[in-house]
Scaffold this active site. Sequence first.
Site, mmCIF file in Angstrom:
data_model
loop_
_atom_site.group_PDB
_atom_site.id
_atom_site.type_symbol
_atom_site.label_atom_id
_atom_site.label_comp_id
_atom_site.label_asym_id
_atom_site.label_seq_id
_atom_site.Cartn_x
_atom_site.Cartn_y
_atom_site.Cartn_z
ATOM 1 N N HIS A 53 84.614 -18.032 7.576
ATOM 2 C CA HIS A 53 84.272 -19.344 6.211
ATOM 3 C C HIS A 53 83.483 -18.200 5.208
ATOM 4 O O HIS A 53 82.988 -17.276 5.590
ATOM 5 C CB HIS A 53 84.038 -20.270 7.293
ATOM 6 C CG HIS A 53 82.638 -20.639 7.529
ATOM 7 N ND1 HIS A 53 83.031 -20.285 9.284
ATOM 8 C CD2 HIS A 53 81.477 -21.109 6.848
ATOM 9 C CE1 HIS A 53 81.096 -20.394 9.332
ATOM 10 N NE2 HIS A 53 81.005 -20.984 8.076
ATOM 11 N N HIS A 106 80.125 -19.469 4.095
ATOM 12 C CA HIS A 106 79.060 -19.568 4.392
ATOM 13 C C HIS A 106 77.976 -17.818 4.166
ATOM 14 O O HIS A 106 78.693 -17.422 5.273
ATOM 15 C CB HIS A 106 78.628 -20.797 5.158
ATOM 16 C CG HIS A 106 78.456 -21.987 5.164
ATOM 17 N ND1 HIS A 106 78.551 -23.472 5.881
ATOM 18 C CD2 HIS A 106 78.516 -22.609 3.810
ATOM 19 C CE1 HIS A 106 78.760 -24.334 4.962
ATOM 20 N NE2 HIS A 106 78.585 -23.863 4.267
ATOM 21 N N ASP A 163 75.262 -17.364 6.827
ATOM 22 C CA ASP A 163 75.666 -17.073 8.176
ATOM 23 C C ASP A 163 76.692 -16.334 8.716
ATOM 24 O O ASP A 163 75.986 -16.166 9.405
ATOM 25 C CB ASP A 163 74.619 -18.317 8.514
ATOM 26 C CG ASP A 163 75.613 -19.535 8.611
ATOM 27 O OD1 ASP A 163 75.766 -19.427 7.950
ATOM 28 O OD2 ASP A 163 75.339 -19.764 9.814
ATOM 29 N N HIS A 164 77.586 -16.437 7.783
ATOM 30 C CA HIS A 164 79.134 -15.593 8.625
ATOM 31 C C HIS A 164 79.092 -14.834 7.267
ATOM 32 O O HIS A 164 80.351 -14.216 7.706
ATOM 33 C CB HIS A 164 80.051 -16.815 8.563
ATOM 34 C CG HIS A 164 79.549 -17.992 9.915
ATOM 35 N ND1 HIS A 164 79.727 -17.908 10.848
ATOM 36 C CD2 HIS A 164 78.210 -18.910 9.648
ATOM 37 C CE1 HIS A 164 79.122 -18.652 11.779
ATOM 38 N NE2 HIS A 164 78.249 -19.666 10.813
ATOM 39 N N HIS A 220 85.561 -27.300 8.780
ATOM 40 C CA HIS A 220 84.198 -27.348 8.514
ATOM 41 C C HIS A 220 83.830 -27.539 7.347
ATOM 42 O O HIS A 220 83.470 -27.633 6.553
ATOM 43 C CB HIS A 220 83.773 -26.017 8.752
ATOM 44 C CG HIS A 220 82.284 -25.703 8.152
ATOM 45 N ND1 HIS A 220 80.632 -26.458 9.079
ATOM 46 C CD2 HIS A 220 81.880 -24.226 8.086
ATOM 47 C CE1 HIS A 220 79.882 -25.725 8.968
ATOM 48 N NE2 HIS A 220 80.294 -24.913 8.794
ATOM 49 N N ASP A 222 82.169 -22.213 12.679
ATOM 50 C CA ASP A 222 82.006 -23.678 12.749
ATOM 51 C C ASP A 222 83.284 -24.254 12.795
ATOM 52 O O ASP A 222 83.670 -24.485 12.083
ATOM 53 C CB ASP A 222 80.969 -23.727 11.521
ATOM 54 C CG ASP A 222 79.562 -22.848 11.964
ATOM 55 O OD1 ASP A 222 79.012 -22.639 12.685
ATOM 56 O OD2 ASP A 222 78.641 -22.414 11.218
ATOM 57 N N GLU A 232 80.727 -22.623 18.451
ATOM 58 C CA GLU A 232 79.516 -22.653 18.384
ATOM 59 C C GLU A 232 78.646 -23.551 18.805
ATOM 60 O O GLU A 232 79.662 -24.493 19.640
ATOM 61 C CB GLU A 232 79.573 -23.608 16.976
ATOM 62 C CG GLU A 232 80.320 -24.551 16.724
ATOM 63 C CD GLU A 232 79.362 -25.400 15.233
ATOM 64 O OE1 GLU A 232 77.480 -25.360 15.469
ATOM 65 O OE2 GLU A 232 80.450 -25.868 14.403
#
Length: 579
Positions: A64, A66, A68-69, A150, A171, A197
């Site tokens: 996805h 975000h 942090d990914h 998510h 997530d 997660e």
Amino acid sequence: MGIVIEALGASAFIGRSCFLVTFNNTFRVILDFGVHLTLKGADQFPQLDRSLDLNTIDAVVITHFHLDHVGALPYLMRRFTGPVFMTEPTAVCSPMIMEDFAEIMARKSARPLYTRDDMLKSMQRVTTVRFRETVHVRPGLSVTFYPAGHLLGAAMVHVQTTMGSAFYTGDFNVNVDRHLLPALPPFALRPDVLITESTFGTMIRDAQEYREQQFIQDTVRTLERGGRVLVPTHALGRAQDVCLLLDRYWDRMGLTYPIIATKGLLERATEVYKHFHSQHWMRPGLTSDHFNYRHIKLVDPSGTDLAAMKGPLVVLSSPSALNSGFTLRFFNAWCSDPNTLVVAPGYNMPGTITDKIISGEVKQVRVDKGDVVPIECTVKHLSFAAHADLKSIAVVAEALQPSSVVLVHGNATKMPQLKHILRSSLQLPVYIPSARQNTISIPVTSGYSGLLPYSAVAPLLEHLTEPGVGIEVRGPVAEGPTLVRGGAPIAQSVVGQVVLQCRVRSPKEVDDALRELYNGRVVRLVNTSFPVVFELDDAVSLLVDGESAVLEFDGTVEAVSLAGEVEQRVLGLAGGMAR
């Protein structure tokens, strides 16, 4: 040798998600490649061994958009020349998120780790996929994407090889929200390892409806006494849910208090959500009008004296953290006012300024002119974050029935207790990678959890005469080719899963096709709403959701999934197998 999982980030912490999964030294896949927003320099990015030959990596999969990914992907793509897979919404939204991050890096460093041009070039090499679509990366290796719930386009990923299989949740959220379907993992997939997660650890969260009710009550009470409400939120994902919640409540209750949202990324994000309103990506029945907010006004507060903006007033601003952008400007202008409420609806990473302000650790801030201002406003955290709690992880694990579980993306102090609970309840080995020991080795004890060998598949292919059509059979052993073409007599003893590539557009189309391929025998409609179940002689059932189907046979073949873009006449092949 089994499956080796190297946590290059997000092991027993949250941020910099990246996992290198190696199957028997034969297949290698990187799952996510994100940044850690609280670290600096190269420490922000996954700790990829410089000696690693990236030519040995078969594919990179992004779950996805975000940061942090996905935020470190351009950094990787300077050296990696292989395929990158993600859903279409992720491919559209990732550049919007990474562009802001690249600009911040450029302002803070004369030598940023990547530039906007790097980001744009990397995205040109991305291959987009749909939910429940299987990508055959190379012989013996395939990747299938499933809804994660998510945020828009977020996916769970099943990596299937002839040397074992892994299911990575990214997530995920198992609850239905105002625009997205929940996580929908396949039932009884039985991967060798589930990588999940564990953001909320052993917590079992309050019902979403309760948290929303609390948010509305706190907001309205503040407005009734003439106060201001600041809601810092991600422009993509949580912002849309908060906007829908406020807009529908204002509409239902006839409220007239002004609500404004900052322009820029939030405005572009809303247009993206309108574009992807179709049933495939969101809840059935939504139209683009769903994101036309009647009570929310988009404004550009640049150059505005924010302190002079009097209540009652609600402001939605990005980013979600109280450390930059319009959010920081609003907070600095209003934080000394006791009649101001700040509500943080997203997940706040431990150690960030937002987390410290919510906990009361930070009691004053330094504003633009260098003055120190006390924090006298009310700051609350009412999390709408679409992450998994203990119950959600257990539900997904029970549905998938994996042979082992690896916990990642969580709090190091809470993960051991979660490990103990899951190990006891699921009766499975559970692992946690750490900074000191970031590599987990998973034995593939079943002998094989992937595709049947050609020798076992060939007898099923008597009716497969079209040269361009492939059959994939999943079962207990492995050898030889995994995607086969041609014809052969049927073997009545084989039980597995066969995937036929064909087109399934509607229940009526499937109904008509079934009547034809079963020589006119009656197909009884069991349920008239999507999904639809058809039954035939109590021996065959077909579950259709508009994109795929599952056809079950008694005794001979356990399940047949129908999906893809080949001609519908291929449905006749399944009829031949059933007869």
